[in-house]
Write an enzyme that holds these catalytic residues in place. Sequence first.
Site, PDB file in Angstrom:
ATOM      1  N   ARG A  37       0.810  -1.228   0.000  1.00 44.31           N
ATOM      2  CA  ARG A  37       0.000   0.000   0.000  1.00 44.31           C
ATOM      3  C   ARG A  37       0.839   1.272   0.000  1.00 44.31           C
ATOM      4  NH1 ARG A  37      -5.258  -1.023   3.814  1.00 44.31           N
ATOM      5  NH2 ARG A  37      -6.113  -2.774   2.655  1.00 44.31           N
ATOM      6  N   ASP A 139     -15.371   9.358   9.729  1.00 47.46           N
ATOM      7  CA  ASP A 139     -14.289   8.402   9.493  1.00 47.46           C
ATOM      8  C   ASP A 139     -12.974   9.137   9.726  1.00 47.46           C
ATOM      9  OD1 ASP A 139     -14.339   5.468   7.892  1.00 47.46           O
ATOM     10  OD2 ASP A 139     -12.397   6.496   7.846  1.00 47.46           O
TER      11      ASP A 139
HETATM   12  C1  LIG Z   1     -14.009  -1.937   7.358  1.00 46.02           C
HETATM   13  S1  LIG Z   1     -14.552  -0.268   7.346  1.00 46.02           S
HETATM   14  C2  LIG Z   1     -16.171  -0.456   8.048  1.00 46.02           C
HETATM   15  C3  LIG Z   1     -17.170   0.448   7.375  1.00 46.02           C
HETATM   16  C4  LIG Z   1     -18.613   0.340   7.882  1.00 46.02           C
HETATM   17  N1  LIG Z   1     -18.727   0.743   9.260  1.00 46.02           N
HETATM   18  C5  LIG Z   1     -19.188  -1.026   7.687  1.00 46.02           C
HETATM   19  O1  LIG Z   1     -19.405  -1.738   8.664  1.00 46.02           O
HETATM   20  O2  LIG Z   1     -19.432  -1.413   6.535  1.00 46.02           O
HETATM   21  C6  LIG Z   1     -13.632   0.438   8.720  1.00 46.02           C
HETATM   22  C7  LIG Z   1     -13.535   1.962   8.680  1.00 46.02           C
HETATM   23  O3  LIG Z   1     -13.021   2.409   9.933  1.00 46.02           O
HETATM   24  C8  LIG Z   1     -12.205   3.536   9.704  1.00 46.02           C
HETATM   25  N2  LIG Z   1     -11.307   3.725  10.862  1.00 46.02           N
HETATM   26  C9  LIG Z   1     -10.227   3.002  11.213  1.00 46.02           C
HETATM   27  N3  LIG Z   1      -9.657   3.526  12.324  1.00 46.02           N
HETATM   28  C10 LIG Z   1     -10.410   4.590  12.678  1.00 46.02           C
HETATM   29  C11 LIG Z   1     -10.330   5.544  13.727  1.00 46.02           C
HETATM   30  N4  LIG Z   1      -9.372   5.507  14.640  1.00 46.02           N
HETATM   31  N5  LIG Z   1     -11.270   6.519  13.764  1.00 46.02           N
HETATM   32  C12 LIG Z   1     -12.262   6.571  12.836  1.00 46.02           C
HETATM   33  N6  LIG Z   1     -12.379   5.708  11.829  1.00 46.02           N
HETATM   34  C13 LIG Z   1     -11.459   4.729  11.746  1.00 46.02           C
HETATM   35  C14 LIG Z   1     -11.480   3.200   8.410  1.00 46.02           C
HETATM   36  O4  LIG Z   1     -10.979   4.348   7.764  1.00 46.02           O
HETATM   37  C15 LIG Z   1     -12.575   2.473   7.613  1.00 46.02           C
HETATM   38  O5  LIG Z   1     -13.227   3.346   6.732  1.00 46.02           O
END
Ligand SMILES: C[S@@+](CC[C@H](N)C(=O)[O-])C[C@H]1O[C@@H](n2cnc3c(N)ncnc32)[C@H](O)[C@@H]1O
Length: 268
Positions: A37, A139
């Site tokens: 990445r 996010d």
């Molecule tokens: C796998 S996606 C899940 C998306 C959605 N909630 C779902 O269940 O389909 C995880 C998301 O968490 C976000 N994320 C990771 N660490 C985070 C943090 N410390 N604060 C806010 N968002 C975060 C990532 O950028 C990503 O977009």
Amino acid sequence: MSTIGITDREFSRFQRFIYANAGITLPAAKKALVNGRLAKRLQQYGFGSYSEYFKLLTSGKAAQEVQTAVDLLTTNETSFFREPKHFELLREVAITARSRTQPLRVWCAASSTGEEAYSIAMVLADCLKGRPWEVVGSDISQRVLERARGGHYTAAQARNVPRSYLHRFCLKGIGAQNGTVLVDRALRGRVRFIQVNLNEPLPQLGTFDLIFLRNVMIYFNNDTKREVVIRALSLLKLGGYLLIGHSESLGDLTTAVKLVAPSIYRKS
Ligand SMILES: C[S@@+](CC[C@H](N)C(=O)[O-])C[C@H]1O[C@@H](n2cnc3c(N)ncnc32)[C@H](O)[C@@H]1O
């Protein structure tokens, strides 16, 4: 493009970097993922090693590049109406809220590219008609927030949107946009997307009737998870619901909410 290899030592620096910036714990098995990445960033700067890139990130002079690295190291997989039971609950809560004067407020706390927040908004627009409601999507990644605000998806990504909702809330692309779907302006205008790092003190967001905190805690260790959950629950109204991913669990992290169905907690 031949990819420069990342050493174990360099990888452990990036593990610390993403933990410090997002609370994400990257297991050793993710070494190849980090390697892949970030490869383009090394190429972009003409760096010959991951150490050089790490030096830039920690120089204190490259805030934008730190955001880019965080964007690249987060996993953003999501879909419309993922884990449908939660949307059934949302529908029930919305129907019960019809007689209220206060807006029904929902926080989608790791909204990724927006599919989850727009799924919530479609259900609320459907069930609450002219009654007030609000959806906040947040996010850590600016890149996914930009895409969420655009509300533009491929037809394949929108395949789980119920047909009646596709007609009511989405525009089908024509010509060059054939095979795509755009969430219509009216619905887009009702979802506010903002950057929130769940691993830091939360901004003033008000309190919520439901919080979707789904498929993000899997990236956190237990200590981070506890802190994130406590912070999120401080914004949940009494009687409100916390929804987590089906593969996630709160275990005994908190007594502030009770499990009322698999992956559904209620604050009492
Ligand atoms: C796998 S996606 C899940 C998306 C959605 N909630 C779902 O269940 O389909 C995880 C998301 O968490 C976000 N994320 C990771 N660490 C985070 C943090 N410390 N604060 C806010 N968002 C975060 C990532 O950028 C990503 O977009």
